[in-house]
Design a protein around this motif. Structure first.
Motif, mmCIF file in Angstrom:
data_model
loop_
_atom_site.group_PDB
_atom_site.id
_atom_site.type_symbol
_atom_site.label_atom_id
_atom_site.label_comp_id
_atom_site.label_asym_id
_atom_site.label_seq_id
_atom_site.Cartn_x
_atom_site.Cartn_y
_atom_site.Cartn_z
ATOM 1 N N PRO A 114 0.814 -1.227 0.000
ATOM 2 C CA PRO A 114 0.000 0.000 0.000
ATOM 3 C C PRO A 114 0.840 1.266 0.000
ATOM 4 N N ALA A 115 2.015 1.245 0.641
ATOM 5 C CA ALA A 115 2.871 2.428 0.626
ATOM 6 C C ALA A 115 3.368 2.719 -0.788
ATOM 7 N N GLY A 116 3.817 1.686 -1.497
ATOM 8 C CA GLY A 116 4.244 1.882 -2.874
ATOM 9 C C GLY A 116 3.117 2.302 -3.789
ATOM 10 N N THR A 117 1.914 1.771 -3.529
ATOM 11 C CA THR A 117 0.749 2.167 -4.332
ATOM 12 C C THR A 117 0.451 3.639 -4.165
ATOM 13 N N ALA A 118 0.568 4.147 -2.919
ATOM 14 C CA ALA A 118 0.326 5.570 -2.675
ATOM 15 C C ALA A 118 1.328 6.437 -3.417
ATOM 16 N N VAL A 119 2.583 6.029 -3.436
ATOM 17 C CA VAL A 119 3.606 6.795 -4.148
ATOM 18 C C VAL A 119 3.334 6.795 -5.651
ATOM 19 N N LEU A 120 2.992 5.637 -6.208
ATOM 20 C CA LEU A 120 2.699 5.563 -7.645
ATOM 21 C C LEU A 120 1.465 6.391 -8.012
ATOM 22 N N ALA A 121 0.449 6.367 -7.137
ATOM 23 C CA ALA A 121 -0.753 7.160 -7.411
ATOM 24 C C ALA A 121 -0.430 8.646 -7.408
ATOM 25 N N ASN A 122 0.404 9.077 -6.484
ATOM 26 C CA ASN A 122 0.787 10.490 -6.456
ATOM 27 C C ASN A 122 1.621 10.850 -7.683
ATOM 28 N N LEU A 123 2.499 9.920 -8.115
ATOM 29 C CA LEU A 123 3.266 10.157 -9.332
ATOM 30 C C LEU A 123 2.344 10.279 -10.536
ATOM 31 N N GLY A 124 1.321 9.432 -10.590
ATOM 32 C CA GLY A 124 0.343 9.541 -11.675
ATOM 33 C C GLY A 124 -0.379 10.875 -11.660
ATOM 34 N N LEU A 125 -0.644 11.380 -10.461
ATOM 35 C CA LEU A 125 -1.297 12.688 -10.351
ATOM 36 C C LEU A 125 -0.395 13.799 -10.879
ATOM 37 N N VAL A 126 0.904 13.692 -10.620
ATOM 38 C CA VAL A 126 1.845 14.694 -11.131
ATOM 39 C C VAL A 126 1.883 14.660 -12.660
ATOM 40 N N VAL A 127 1.946 13.452 -13.229
ATOM 41 C CA VAL A 127 1.956 13.326 -14.691
ATOM 42 C C VAL A 127 0.652 13.845 -15.289
ATOM 43 N N ALA A 128 -0.474 13.544 -14.648
ATOM 44 C CA ALA A 128 -1.771 14.019 -15.150
ATOM 45 C C ALA A 128 -1.852 15.542 -15.117
ATOM 46 N N THR A 129 -1.279 16.158 -14.096
ATOM 47 C CA THR A 129 -1.262 17.629 -14.033
ATOM 48 C C THR A 129 -0.489 18.207 -15.218
ATOM 49 N N TRP A 130 0.604 17.565 -15.553
ATOM 50 C CA TRP A 130 1.400 18.027 -16.693
ATOM 51 C C TRP A 130 0.635 17.888 -18.014
ATOM 52 N N LEU A 131 -0.170 16.795 -18.132
ATOM 53 C CA LEU A 131 -0.930 16.586 -19.367
ATOM 54 C C LEU A 131 -2.144 17.489 -19.462
ATOM 55 N N VAL A 132 -2.843 17.692 -18.340
ATOM 56 C CA VAL A 132 -4.075 18.499 -18.359
ATOM 57 C C VAL A 132 -3.761 19.978 -18.475
ATOM 58 N N PHE A 133 -2.677 20.414 -17.864
ATOM 59 C CA PHE A 133 -2.324 21.838 -17.890
ATOM 60 C C PHE A 133 -0.946 22.003 -18.539
ATOM 61 N N PRO A 134 -0.872 21.844 -19.857
ATOM 62 C CA PRO A 134 0.416 21.991 -20.552
ATOM 63 C C PRO A 134 0.912 23.428 -20.461
ATOM 64 N N SER A 135 2.204 23.587 -20.602
ATOM 65 C CA SER A 135 2.819 24.916 -20.529
ATOM 66 C C SER A 135 3.722 25.107 -21.728
ATOM 67 N N SER A 136 3.815 26.358 -22.161
ATOM 68 C CA SER A 136 4.697 26.668 -23.285
ATOM 69 C C SER A 136 6.164 26.415 -22.932
ATOM 70 N N ALA A 137 6.448 26.434 -21.617
ATOM 71 C CA ALA A 137 7.820 26.182 -21.173
ATOM 72 C C ALA A 137 8.120 24.693 -21.071
ATOM 73 N N GLY A 138 7.133 23.854 -21.353
ATOM 74 C CA GLY A 138 7.320 22.412 -21.283
ATOM 75 C C GLY A 138 6.717 21.831 -20.029
ATOM 76 N N VAL A 139 7.110 22.315 -18.879
ATOM 77 C CA VAL A 139 6.588 21.855 -17.592
ATOM 78 C C VAL A 139 6.113 23.073 -16.822
ATOM 79 N N GLY A 140 4.818 23.081 -16.479
ATOM 80 C CA GLY A 140 4.253 24.219 -15.780
ATOM 81 C C GLY A 140 4.698 24.289 -14.326
ATOM 82 N N ALA A 141 4.444 25.472 -13.729
ATOM 83 C CA ALA A 141 4.853 25.691 -12.338
ATOM 84 C C ALA A 141 4.102 24.764 -11.386
#
Length: 389
Positions: A114-141
C-alpha cells in the motif's frame, strides 16, 4: 493518563498544531494569489479542495491507508474539475502540501504494497497535471510544485521508515539481551534451590526404606516426602518453561554474577563533580526473592547512570527502597533543573531493559519529570507473601 502517556502525546500535538498553521498559511497565500491574478471567485474551488486535503492530513493517524486514498481522490477530482471547467491548475499549494504529508506518512508506516501504491498514485497525479495543464515552457509551475511535493514525501518517508526500523531493531535487541539476563538469573538462583529440594526429598525417601521388620518410620512420612518431590519437580518444570519463554533462543551458559549491595553501588557512583546520593533502604536481611533483590539493584543502577549522563547539574539524588504491603518500592529522584536536551523516558534503551525486567516480575515502572525540577523513577515490585519477613 500517566506521565509516560503525557510525554508521548505532547510532541504529536505540537507537530499537528504546527502543521495546521502551515496549512492555513498555504490556503491564505493561494487564495490571495488567485484573487489578484484571476479575480472573482476562482479562489473558492482551490480553497475547498485544499481545505479537504489538509483536514485529511491532520487526521491521518486514525487510519493512514483510508486518509491517504481519500486525499489522492480529492487531488484527482480537483484536477479533473479544474481542467474541465477552466479553473486554475490543480492541485494547488495547500493540497500539494497535504498530499506530501499523507503520502510521506503512508510510506513511513504502511506495509510495502500500500505504501508503494500511494507513491505511484501520487506520481500519476503529477503526470496528469502536466498533461491536463500543458505549458509553453514544457513543464508548468504547478507540475513542478507537485513534483517537488512528491519528492519531499518520498525522501522524508523513506528516511523516517529506516529510522523506525533501526529503532525497533535496537529496542528488540535490548529486550532480548534483558530476557537472556533474566533467564540466567532464574536458572542460577531459582533452579538451584528447587533442584536441592528435589534431591533432598529423594534422599529422605531412600532413608525411610528400611528392611522389613526394622524400626518403623513416622506415619505418612514417605507419602509427605513423595509429595515434596512431586511439587518440587513440577515447580522445576514450570520454571524451565518460563526460562524458555524469556530466552526464545537456544540454551546458553549461565553468566550471572552475585548481586552487589546498594551501598557499594552508591559508593562507586560518588566522586568529584557528582551529585550527593542519599540512600534509604531496609536494614538487615529482607527475605526478598533473589530476582526481586537483583531487580532493585538494576533499577537503582540504571537510574544513577541516567543521572550521570543526562542530569549533570543535579546536586542531590535520593534513593529510597521501602517494603510495603503491596511489595517493594524503589524511588530514585534527582533535583536537576529542567533542560531542553534531557532525554524522553521512551527514548533511552537502558530504560527499555529496566521496564522489561520490572514488568517480567509483574511490577510497574514510571519515569518522568517532577513538578518544578528533577526527574523521578518509581518502580513497584510484588513480593509473594511467604517470602516476606
Amino acid at each position: 493518563m500517566d506521565v509516560r502517556d503525557r510525554l508521548a502525546s505532547w510532541p504529536v500535538v505540537v507537530a499537528d498544531v504546527g502543521l495546521g498553521v502551515v496549512f492555513a498559511l498555504a490556503l491564505v497565500t493561494q487564495a490571495v494569489a488567485f484573487a489578484d491574478s484571476w479575480g472573482g471567485g476562482y479562489w473558492i474551488f482551490d480553497a475547498v479542495a485544499g481545505l479537504s486535503g489538509c483536514g485529511l492530513a491532520l487526521v491521518r493517524r486514525r487510519h493512514r491507508a483510508v486518509t491517504t486514498a481519500a486525499g489522492l481522490l480529492v487531488g484527482a477530482a480537483s484536477l479533473g474539475v479544474a481542467g474541465a471547467a477552466g479553473l486554475p491548475a490543480e492541485p494547488g499549494l495547500a493540497l500539494t502540501l497535504a498530499l506530501a504529508v499523507l503520502v510521506g506518512s503512508a510510506l513511513r508506516t504502511l506495509p510495502p504494497v500500500p505504501a508503494g501504491t500511494a507513491v505511484l498514485a501520487n506520481l500519476g497525479l503529477v503526470v496528469a497535471t502536466w498533461l491536463v495543464f500543458p505549458s509553453s515552457a514544457g513543464v508548468g509551475a504547478v507540475t513542478v510544485l507537485n513534483g517537488l511535493g512528491l519528492s519531499a514525501a518520498v525522501s522524508t518517508g523513506l528516511v523516517l521508515r529506516l529510522l523506525d526500523v533501526r529503532r525497533a531493531t535496537t529496542t528488540e535487541r535490548v529486550r532480548r539481551d534483558e530476557r537472556l539476563a533474566l533467564a540466567r538469573e532464574l536458572h542460577d538462583v531459582v533452579a538451584h534451590h528447587v533442584t536441592g529440594i528435589v534431591l533432598q526429598a529423594q534422599a529422605a525417601q531412600l532413608a525411610t526404606r528400611r528392611p522389613t521388620g526394622g524400626p518403623g518410620t513416622p506415619a505418612g512420612l514417605a507419602e509427605a516426602l513423595a509429595g515434596i518431590e512431586t511439587a518440587g519437580s513440577a515447580a522445576l518444570g514450570a520454571m524451565r518453561r518460563v526460562v524458555g519463554v524469556l530466552r526464545d533462543v537456544d540454551d546458553a551458559p549461565s553468566a550471572t554474577a552475585a548481586p552487589e549491595h546498594l551501598d557499594e553501588l552508591v559508593t562507586r557512583f560518588a566522586g568529584p563533580g557528582r551529585p550527593v546520593v542519599r540512600l534509604h533502604h531496609p536494614e538487615g536481611p529482607t527475605g526478598w526473592p533473589p530476582e526481586v533483590t537483583s531487580t532493585v539493584y538494576r533499577v537503582v543502577q540504571e537510574s544513577l547512570t541516567n543521572v550521570s549522563r543526562h542530569a549533570p547539574h543535579a546536586r542531590t539524588v535520593t534513593v529510597r527502597v521501602d517494603e510495603q504491603r503491596r511489595g517493594v518500592t524503589v524511588e530514585v529522584v534527582d533535583d536537576a533543573p529542567p533542560l531542553p536536551g534531557r532525554r524522553s523516558p521512551d527514548r533511552g534503551y537502558g530504560l527499555v531493559g529496566m521496564r522489561e525486567r520490572v514488568e517480567t516480575l509483574g511490577g510497574t515502572l514510571r519515569v518522568g519529570p517532577r513538578s518544578g525540577a528533577g526527574w523521578a523513577v518509581h518502580a513497584t515490585l510484588p513480593v509473594p507473601a511467604p517470602e516476606r519477613r
